[in-house]
Design a protein around this motif. Sequence first.
Motif, PDB file in Angstrom:
ATOM      1  N   ALA A  52       0.742  -1.344  -0.142  1.00 15.98           N
ATOM      2  CA  ALA A  52      -0.052  -0.034   0.002  1.00 15.98           C
ATOM      3  C   ALA A  52       0.767   1.336  -0.065  1.00 15.98           C
ATOM      4  O   ALA A  52       0.482   2.240  -0.542  1.00 15.98           O
ATOM      5  CB  ALA A  52      -0.966  -0.123   1.224  1.00 15.98           C
ATOM      6  N   ALA A  53       2.186   1.228   0.638  1.00 13.89           N
ATOM      7  CA  ALA A  53       3.110   2.380   0.699  1.00 13.89           C
ATOM      8  C   ALA A  53       3.371   2.569  -0.746  1.00 13.89           C
ATOM      9  O   ALA A  53       3.580   3.733  -1.017  1.00 13.89           O
ATOM     10  CB  ALA A  53       3.893   2.165   1.759  1.00 13.89           C
ATOM     11  N   VAL A  54       3.876   1.723  -1.347  1.00 19.66           N
ATOM     12  CA  VAL A  54       4.506   1.722  -2.524  1.00 19.66           C
ATOM     13  C   VAL A  54       3.276   2.117  -3.719  1.00 19.66           C
ATOM     14  O   VAL A  54       3.641   2.989  -4.486  1.00 19.66           O
ATOM     15  CB  VAL A  54       5.057   0.373  -3.349  1.00 19.66           C
ATOM     16  CG1 VAL A  54       5.552   0.660  -4.586  1.00 19.66           C
ATOM     17  CG2 VAL A  54       6.101   0.161  -2.516  1.00 19.66           C
ATOM     18  N   ALA A  55       2.018   1.344  -3.526  1.00 15.08           N
ATOM     19  CA  ALA A  55       1.067   1.590  -4.426  1.00 15.08           C
ATOM     20  C   ALA A  55       0.531   3.285  -4.181  1.00 15.08           C
ATOM     21  O   ALA A  55       0.446   4.142  -5.266  1.00 15.08           O
ATOM     22  CB  ALA A  55      -0.300   1.099  -4.161  1.00 15.08           C
ATOM     23  N   SER A  56       0.693   3.855  -2.898  1.00 11.90           N
ATOM     24  CA  SER A  56       0.326   5.203  -2.528  1.00 11.90           C
ATOM     25  C   SER A  56       1.300   6.301  -3.457  1.00 11.90           C
ATOM     26  O   SER A  56       0.860   7.353  -3.973  1.00 11.90           O
ATOM     27  CB  SER A  56       0.171   5.563  -1.056  1.00 11.90           C
ATOM     28  OG  SER A  56       0.195   6.739  -0.880  1.00 11.90           O
ATOM     29  N   GLN A  57       2.731   5.778  -3.409  1.00 10.39           N
ATOM     30  CA  GLN A  57       3.840   6.603  -4.042  1.00 10.39           C
ATOM     31  C   GLN A  57       3.660   6.663  -5.537  1.00 10.39           C
ATOM     32  O   GLN A  57       3.615   7.583  -6.069  1.00 10.39           O
ATOM     33  CB  GLN A  57       5.271   6.080  -3.714  1.00 10.39           C
ATOM     34  CG  GLN A  57       6.214   7.117  -4.222  1.00 10.39           C
ATOM     35  CD  GLN A  57       6.073   8.476  -3.580  1.00 10.39           C
ATOM     36  OE1 GLN A  57       5.983   8.609  -2.399  1.00 10.39           O
ATOM     37  NE2 GLN A  57       5.941   9.482  -4.292  1.00 10.39           N
ATOM     38  N   CYS A  58       3.236   5.508  -6.145  1.00 12.00           N
ATOM     39  CA  CYS A  58       2.786   5.329  -7.462  1.00 12.00           C
ATOM     40  C   CYS A  58       1.937   6.368  -8.033  1.00 12.00           C
ATOM     41  O   CYS A  58       1.887   6.951  -8.981  1.00 12.00           O
ATOM     42  CB  CYS A  58       2.499   3.918  -7.836  1.00 12.00           C
ATOM     43  SG  CYS A  58       2.517   3.524  -9.517  1.00 12.00           S
ATOM     44  N   ALA A  59       0.837   6.196  -7.227  1.00 10.10           N
ATOM     45  CA  ALA A  59      -0.427   7.069  -7.216  1.00 10.10           C
ATOM     46  C   ALA A  59       0.160   8.599  -7.440  1.00 10.10           C
ATOM     47  O   ALA A  59      -0.463   9.336  -8.356  1.00 10.10           O
ATOM     48  CB  ALA A  59      -1.380   6.817  -6.562  1.00 10.10           C
ATOM     49  N   ALA A  60       0.816   8.827  -6.258  1.00  5.61           N
ATOM     50  CA  ALA A  60       1.171  10.361  -6.188  1.00  5.61           C
ATOM     51  C   ALA A  60       2.024  10.929  -7.325  1.00  5.61           C
ATOM     52  O   ALA A  60       1.936  11.947  -7.607  1.00  5.61           O
ATOM     53  CB  ALA A  60       2.024  10.532  -4.870  1.00  5.61           C
ATOM     54  N   ASP A  61       2.747   9.776  -7.937  1.00  2.00           N
ATOM     55  CA  ASP A  61       3.735  10.123  -8.989  1.00  2.00           C
ATOM     56  C   ASP A  61       3.048  10.255 -10.321  1.00  2.00           C
ATOM     57  O   ASP A  61       3.840  10.495 -11.371  1.00  2.00           O
ATOM     58  CB  ASP A  61       4.927   9.112  -9.089  1.00  2.00           C
ATOM     59  CG  ASP A  61       5.831   9.214  -8.052  1.00  2.00           C
ATOM     60  OD1 ASP A  61       6.042  10.239  -7.133  1.00  2.00           O
ATOM     61  OD2 ASP A  61       6.566   8.099  -7.876  1.00  2.00           O
ATOM     62  N   ASN A  62       2.030   9.527 -10.434  1.00  2.00           N
ATOM     63  CA  ASN A  62       1.178   9.447 -11.670  1.00  2.00           C
ATOM     64  C   ASN A  62      -0.305  10.119 -11.401  1.00  2.00           C
ATOM     65  O   ASN A  62      -1.351   9.212 -11.580  1.00  2.00           O
ATOM     66  CB  ASN A  62       1.230   8.094 -12.270  1.00  2.00           C
ATOM     67  CG  ASN A  62       2.393   7.444 -12.587  1.00  2.00           C
ATOM     68  OD1 ASN A  62       3.112   8.004 -13.747  1.00  2.00           O
ATOM     69  ND2 ASN A  62       3.055   7.044 -11.541  1.00  2.00           N
ATOM     70  N   PRO A  63      -0.424  11.008 -10.973  1.00  2.00           N
ATOM     71  CA  PRO A  63      -2.185  11.779 -10.694  1.00  2.00           C
ATOM     72  C   PRO A  63      -2.944  11.677 -11.811  1.00  2.00           C
ATOM     73  O   PRO A  63      -2.455  12.011 -13.024  1.00  2.00           O
ATOM     74  CB  PRO A  63      -1.513  13.083 -10.161  1.00  2.00           C
ATOM     75  CG  PRO A  63      -0.202  13.652 -10.750  1.00  2.00           C
ATOM     76  CD  PRO A  63       0.503  12.365 -10.995  1.00  2.00           C
ATOM     77  N   GLY A  64      -4.227  11.325 -11.539  1.00  2.00           N
ATOM     78  CA  GLY A  64      -5.247  11.121 -12.475  1.00  2.00           C
ATOM     79  C   GLY A  64      -4.803  10.020 -13.474  1.00  2.00           C
ATOM     80  O   GLY A  64      -5.709   9.730 -14.299  1.00  2.00           O
ATOM     81  N   PHE A  65      -4.115   9.023 -13.244  1.00  2.00           N
ATOM     82  CA  PHE A  65      -3.687   7.881 -14.020  1.00  2.00           C
ATOM     83  C   PHE A  65      -3.596   6.689 -13.140  1.00  2.00           C
ATOM     84  O   PHE A  65      -4.222   5.495 -13.410  1.00  2.00           O
ATOM     85  CB  PHE A  65      -2.609   7.951 -14.893  1.00  2.00           C
ATOM     86  CG  PHE A  65      -2.561   6.948 -15.934  1.00  2.00           C
ATOM     87  CD1 PHE A  65      -3.348   7.039 -17.075  1.00  2.00           C
ATOM     88  CD2 PHE A  65      -1.564   5.903 -15.539  1.00  2.00           C
ATOM     89  CE1 PHE A  65      -3.198   6.093 -18.043  1.00  2.00           C
ATOM     90  CE2 PHE A  65      -1.580   4.867 -16.825  1.00  2.00           C
ATOM     91  CZ  PHE A  65      -2.328   4.729 -17.826  1.00  2.00           C
ATOM     92  N   VAL A  66      -2.902   6.755 -12.232  1.00  2.00           N
ATOM     93  CA  VAL A  66      -2.687   5.511 -11.222  1.00  2.00           C
ATOM     94  C   VAL A  66      -3.424   5.926  -9.808  1.00  2.00           C
ATOM     95  O   VAL A  66      -3.257   6.935  -9.334  1.00  2.00           O
ATOM     96  CB  VAL A  66      -1.397   5.219 -10.839  1.00  2.00           C
ATOM     97  CG1 VAL A  66      -1.248   4.181  -9.977  1.00  2.00           C
ATOM     98  CG2 VAL A  66      -0.552   4.844 -12.127  1.00  2.00           C
ATOM     99  N   PHE A  67      -3.971   4.742  -9.408  1.00  2.00           N
ATOM    100  CA  PHE A  67      -4.987   5.146  -8.203  1.00  2.00           C
ATOM    101  C   PHE A  67      -4.617   3.794  -7.110  1.00  2.00           C
ATOM    102  O   PHE A  67      -4.790   2.768  -7.775  1.00  2.00           O
ATOM    103  CB  PHE A  67      -6.509   4.989  -8.372  1.00  2.00           C
ATOM    104  CG  PHE A  67      -6.744   6.144  -9.424  1.00  2.00           C
ATOM    105  CD1 PHE A  67      -7.079   7.568  -9.048  1.00  2.00           C
ATOM    106  CD2 PHE A  67      -6.819   5.973 -11.020  1.00  2.00           C
ATOM    107  CE1 PHE A  67      -7.382   8.572 -10.082  1.00  2.00           C
ATOM    108  CE2 PHE A  67      -7.071   6.892 -11.739  1.00  2.00           C
ATOM    109  CZ  PHE A  67      -7.510   8.301 -11.427  1.00  2.00           C
ATOM    110  N   ALA A  68      -4.365   4.044  -5.845  1.00  2.00           N
ATOM    111  CA  ALA A  68      -3.925   3.277  -4.866  1.00  2.00           C
ATOM    112  C   ALA A  68      -5.032   2.593  -4.412  1.00  2.00           C
ATOM    113  O   ALA A  68      -6.122   3.299  -4.032  1.00  2.00           O
ATOM    114  CB  ALA A  68      -2.838   3.835  -4.005  1.00  2.00           C
ATOM    115  N   THR A  69      -4.874   1.451  -3.628  1.00  2.00           N
ATOM    116  CA  THR A  69      -5.769   0.708  -2.815  1.00  2.00           C
ATOM    117  C   THR A  69      -4.831   0.340  -1.676  1.00  2.00           C
ATOM    118  O   THR A  69      -3.729   0.512  -1.585  1.00  2.00           O
ATOM    119  CB  THR A  69      -6.773  -0.356  -3.360  1.00  2.00           C
ATOM    120  OG1 THR A  69      -5.646  -1.558  -3.354  1.00  2.00           O
ATOM    121  CG2 THR A  69      -7.313  -0.186  -4.589  1.00  2.00           C
ATOM    122  N   ALA A  70      -5.735  -0.078  -0.406  1.00  2.58           N
ATOM    123  CA  ALA A  70      -4.844  -0.424   0.697  1.00  2.58           C
ATOM    124  C   ALA A  70      -5.659  -1.562   1.407  1.00  2.58           C
ATOM    125  O   ALA A  70      -7.062  -1.475   1.724  1.00  2.58           O
ATOM    126  CB  ALA A  70      -4.799   0.960   1.648  1.00  2.58           C
ATOM    127  N   GLY A  71      -4.891  -2.935   1.472  1.00  2.75           N
ATOM    128  CA  GLY A  71      -5.875  -3.671   2.408  1.00  2.75           C
ATOM    129  C   GLY A  71      -4.834  -4.747   2.904  1.00  2.75           C
ATOM    130  O   GLY A  71      -3.634  -4.748   2.463  1.00  2.75           O
TER     131      GLY A  71
END
Length: 268
Positions: A52-71
């Motif tokens: 989730a931490a990596v996904a969150s950073q990936c979303a932050a680096d690609n706003p409007g295209f990559v969206f993170a989840t957490a579980g």
Amino acid sequence: MASEDGRASIFIDSHAHLADPAFAGDRDAVISRARHAGALGIVCIGESLEAAAVASQCAADNPGFVFATAGIHPHDAAAFDAGRDIPKLRRFLQSGAVAVGECGLDYHYDNSPREAQLSAFSAQVSLAGEMGRPVVVHTREAEDDTRSIIREAGTADVRGVLHCYTGSHSLAAFAIDAGWYVSFSGIVTFNKWTDDDLLRLVPAERLLVESDSPYLAPVPCRGKRNEPAWVAHTLARVAIARGEDARELGKATASNTERLFGLAIEAA
């Protein structure tokens, strides 16, 4: 990938494990290839606190295209501690994660005790209700208990998606009746796939497509590390089974993904 009439595919990859170490060396290139293949976005799954931490950073680096989840994935439910982990998941959701998951039940591998899986799943559904988010659900050989959790989710006004679905028609119909979505992966392109009736059962407004990358690369890419760009092959196969135009179906599934997750897709 282009459709038979030469038009580029349009899709959203509703479930990709871009946070997986398999993408550590070329994640940006993978995302770029998805864009060029017609992807409007990618839902990046955070199936553990670390992911989730990596996904969150990936979303932050690609706003409007990559969206993170957490579980927390059911395979890891044995180590789940609600008092410790739910606040951490909540923080990811407060920071922009669009869904809770991947969570659920896996009674095929039973990597965690079933009681622990049920407890972790229920706690995450409750969190989704609290935060007003959908759930991304893994279910394998656990249909009765999955139905029970879907009922429980309904009381909290939580909806979700049965991802990478290969289960029964009856569970799919139950989920659809409860307002849920059903997503298909590259498995539907495999030679062993024999259930096109399932692909036709899901209404167009509840259908999603996904890569589940780096796993389950579709034909003609079998044996390779999967990636979101190849969702176009899965979409084409689903469209053939349904007797629909792949581009139009892709637009419909993209709209469904936006609606389920509340995505703010960047302007084309």
